[in-house]
Design a protein around this motif. Structure first.
Motif, PDB file in Angstrom:
ATOM      1  N   ASN A 235       2.415   3.101  -3.234  1.00 24.23           N
ATOM      2  CA  ASN A 235       1.664   4.072  -4.033  1.00 24.23           C
ATOM      3  C   ASN A 235       1.836   5.512  -3.562  1.00 24.23           C
ATOM      4  O   ASN A 235       1.332   6.421  -4.220  1.00 24.23           O
ATOM      5  CB  ASN A 235       0.177   3.696  -4.024  1.00 24.23           C
ATOM      6  CG  ASN A 235      -0.050   2.333  -4.628  1.00 24.23           C
ATOM      7  OD1 ASN A 235       0.624   1.934  -5.564  1.00 24.23           O
ATOM      8  ND2 ASN A 235      -0.996   1.594  -4.073  1.00 24.23           N
ATOM      9  N   GLU A 236       2.505   5.726  -2.431  1.00 26.59           N
ATOM     10  CA  GLU A 236       2.710   7.082  -1.933  1.00 26.59           C
ATOM     11  C   GLU A 236       3.695   7.825  -2.830  1.00 26.59           C
ATOM     12  O   GLU A 236       4.773   7.314  -3.118  1.00 26.59           O
ATOM     13  CB  GLU A 236       3.204   7.067  -0.485  1.00 26.59           C
ATOM     14  CG  GLU A 236       2.196   6.568   0.514  1.00 26.59           C
ATOM     15  CD  GLU A 236       0.938   7.408   0.561  1.00 26.59           C
ATOM     16  OE1 GLU A 236       1.044   8.645   0.606  1.00 26.59           O
ATOM     17  OE2 GLU A 236      -0.158   6.817   0.552  1.00 26.59           O
TER      18      GLU A 236
ATOM     19  N   SER B 257       2.914  12.664   3.649  1.00 23.72           N
ATOM     20  CA  SER B 257       1.984  13.519   2.899  1.00 23.72           C
ATOM     21  C   SER B 257       2.002  14.971   3.392  1.00 23.72           C
ATOM     22  O   SER B 257       1.402  15.840   2.772  1.00 23.72           O
ATOM     23  CB  SER B 257       0.566  12.961   2.963  1.00 23.72           C
ATOM     24  OG  SER B 257       0.079  13.009   4.295  1.00 23.72           O
TER      25      SER B 257
ATOM     26  N   TYR C 151       1.313   2.098   9.423  1.00 24.92           N
ATOM     27  CA  TYR C 151       1.017   2.455   8.031  1.00 24.92           C
ATOM     28  C   TYR C 151       0.378   3.843   7.960  1.00 24.92           C
ATOM     29  O   TYR C 151       0.798   4.692   7.176  1.00 24.92           O
ATOM     30  CB  TYR C 151       0.101   1.395   7.412  1.00 24.92           C
ATOM     31  CG  TYR C 151      -0.603   1.846   6.169  1.00 24.92           C
ATOM     32  CD1 TYR C 151       0.087   1.969   4.960  1.00 24.92           C
ATOM     33  CD2 TYR C 151      -1.958   2.163   6.188  1.00 24.92           C
ATOM     34  CE1 TYR C 151      -0.566   2.398   3.814  1.00 24.92           C
ATOM     35  CE2 TYR C 151      -2.607   2.593   5.042  1.00 24.92           C
ATOM     36  CZ  TYR C 151      -1.901   2.704   3.865  1.00 24.92           C
ATOM     37  OH  TYR C 151      -2.547   3.132   2.734  1.00 24.92           O
ATOM     38  N   LYS C 152      -0.614   4.076   8.813  1.00 30.44           N
ATOM     39  CA  LYS C 152      -1.293   5.378   8.825  1.00 30.44           C
ATOM     40  C   LYS C 152      -0.331   6.493   9.237  1.00 30.44           C
ATOM     41  O   LYS C 152      -0.379   7.590   8.689  1.00 30.44           O
ATOM     42  CB  LYS C 152      -2.505   5.336   9.763  1.00 30.44           C
ATOM     43  CG  LYS C 152      -3.640   4.499   9.221  1.00 30.44           C
ATOM     44  CD  LYS C 152      -4.778   4.416  10.209  1.00 30.44           C
ATOM     45  CE  LYS C 152      -5.902   3.549   9.676  1.00 30.44           C
ATOM     46  NZ  LYS C 152      -6.980   3.379  10.645  1.00 30.44           N
TER      47      LYS C 152
ATOM     48  N   LEU D  49       7.391   9.002  -1.357  1.00 31.07           N
ATOM     49  CA  LEU D  49       8.085   7.972  -0.592  1.00 31.07           C
ATOM     50  C   LEU D  49       8.708   6.933  -1.514  1.00 31.07           C
ATOM     51  O   LEU D  49       8.044   6.412  -2.406  1.00 31.07           O
ATOM     52  CB  LEU D  49       7.092   7.276   0.350  1.00 31.07           C
ATOM     53  CG  LEU D  49       7.598   6.109   1.184  1.00 31.07           C
ATOM     54  CD1 LEU D  49       8.552   6.592   2.272  1.00 31.07           C
ATOM     55  CD2 LEU D  49       6.425   5.367   1.826  1.00 31.07           C
TER      56      LEU D  49
ATOM     57  N   LYS E  18       0.838  -1.211   0.000  1.00 30.56           N
ATOM     58  CA  LYS E  18       0.000   0.000   0.000  1.00 30.56           C
ATOM     59  C   LYS E  18       0.872   1.260   0.000  1.00 30.56           C
ATOM     60  O   LYS E  18       0.556   2.234  -0.673  1.00 30.56           O
ATOM     61  CB  LYS E  18      -0.909   0.029   1.232  1.00 30.56           C
ATOM     62  CG  LYS E  18      -2.047  -0.953   1.204  1.00 30.56           C
ATOM     63  CD  LYS E  18      -2.891  -0.718   2.440  1.00 30.56           C
ATOM     64  CE  LYS E  18      -3.699  -1.893   2.833  1.00 30.56           C
ATOM     65  NZ  LYS E  18      -4.461  -1.661   4.066  1.00 30.56           N
ATOM     66  N   LEU E  19       1.947   1.236   0.765  1.00 22.88           N
ATOM     67  CA  LEU E  19       2.833   2.403   0.849  1.00 22.88           C
ATOM     68  C   LEU E  19       3.573   2.658  -0.463  1.00 22.88           C
ATOM     69  O   LEU E  19       3.997   3.783  -0.733  1.00 22.88           O
ATOM     70  CB  LEU E  19       3.850   2.226   1.981  1.00 22.88           C
ATOM     71  CG  LEU E  19       3.309   2.386   3.393  1.00 22.88           C
ATOM     72  CD1 LEU E  19       4.325   1.931   4.421  1.00 22.88           C
ATOM     73  CD2 LEU E  19       2.886   3.831   3.646  1.00 22.88           C
TER      74      LEU E  19
ATOM     75  N   LYS F  74       2.055   7.200   6.330  1.00 21.38           N
ATOM     76  CA  LYS F  74       1.308   7.890   5.283  1.00 21.38           C
ATOM     77  C   LYS F  74       1.096   9.370   5.641  1.00 21.38           C
ATOM     78  O   LYS F  74       1.268  10.251   4.796  1.00 21.38           O
ATOM     79  CB  LYS F  74      -0.040   7.192   5.076  1.00 21.38           C
ATOM     80  CG  LYS F  74      -0.743   7.589   3.835  1.00 21.38           C
ATOM     81  CD  LYS F  74      -1.944   6.709   3.587  1.00 21.38           C
ATOM     82  CE  LYS F  74      -2.667   7.282   2.399  1.00 21.38           C
ATOM     83  NZ  LYS F  74      -3.712   6.458   1.916  1.00 21.38           N
ATOM     84  N   LYS F  75       0.785   9.627   6.897  1.00 26.04           N
ATOM     85  CA  LYS F  75       0.574  11.007   7.352  1.00 26.04           C
ATOM     86  C   LYS F  75       1.882  11.825   7.267  1.00 26.04           C
ATOM     87  O   LYS F  75       1.891  12.955   6.803  1.00 26.04           O
ATOM     88  CB  LYS F  75       0.043  11.004   8.793  1.00 26.04           C
ATOM     89  CG  LYS F  75      -0.211  12.381   9.331  1.00 26.04           C
ATOM     90  CD  LYS F  75      -0.716  12.328  10.766  1.00 26.04           C
ATOM     91  CE  LYS F  75      -0.883  13.746  11.289  1.00 26.04           C
ATOM     92  NZ  LYS F  75      -1.117  13.792  12.705  1.00 26.04           N
TER      93      LYS F  75
END
Length: 173
Positions: A90-91, A172, A164-165, A94, A87-88, A168-169
């Motif tokens: 796709n950031e 971003s 993960y959250k 990163l 999932k990460l 992501k934070k």
């Protein structure tokens, strides 16, 4: 005279042993890497997975953040965190650098073929020597660094949904 010297020597030896014992009891022997946060990673000597090309500081400057993930095919918790790494991937801000740790190359390739490859850059630390420079003492472990190679956060154990959250934070912002 000689008895007195031997007695004094024995007493001094006992005092010395007791002193060393108490100093040892008061010393923190726990290997702790919390002090690495905020420090710059130096002495990077990782090779790309399929050749002998060295990773350089430039590889970390393509995006603002790099997640350096230490993993192995034989590591069950590495399988648990793998979906979060995918999932990460796709950031936008990163890169994920995978360090295959003390693993056989064919097993690592099969692992990535079966579960997917989340890594922008894949490296190998066949004997675990280079991982010491990152403060690694077990896997899985991940280190979030900025483009200046400053350690932002260290994740010991598999990346969880909460981690993960958080990652992501951070990337971003």
């Amino acid at each position: 005279m000689q008895k007195r010297f031997i007695s004094s020597s024995i007493i001094l030896l006992i005092i010395f042993i007791i002193g060393v014992f108490f100093v040892g009891l008061n010393r923190n022997s726990t290997y702790d890497t919390k002090g690495l946060i905020g420090k710059k990673i130096t002495n990077i000597q990782l090779n790309h997975f399929n050749d002998k090309v060295k990773i350089t500081e430039n590889d970390f400057q393509e995006n603002n953040f790099t997640l350096v993930n230490f993993w192995a095919s034989w590591c069950a918790p590495c399988r648990d965190e793998h979906s979060f790494l995918l999932k990460l991937k796709n950031e936008k801000n990163l890169n994920i650098l995978g360090v295959n740790f003390k693993d056989k190359k064919n097993n690592a390739i099969k692992f990535l073929d079966d579960l997917g490859n989340p890594y922008d850059i894949l490296t190998s630390d066949e004997f675990g020597r280079q991982s010491v420079n990152f403060g690694i003492y077990g896997i899985p472990e991940s280190i979030l660094i900025d483009k200046d190679l400053i350690i932002i956060k260290k994740y010991i154990g598999p990346i969880s949904n909460k981690d993960y959250k958080e990652i992501k934070k951070i990337v971003s912002e």
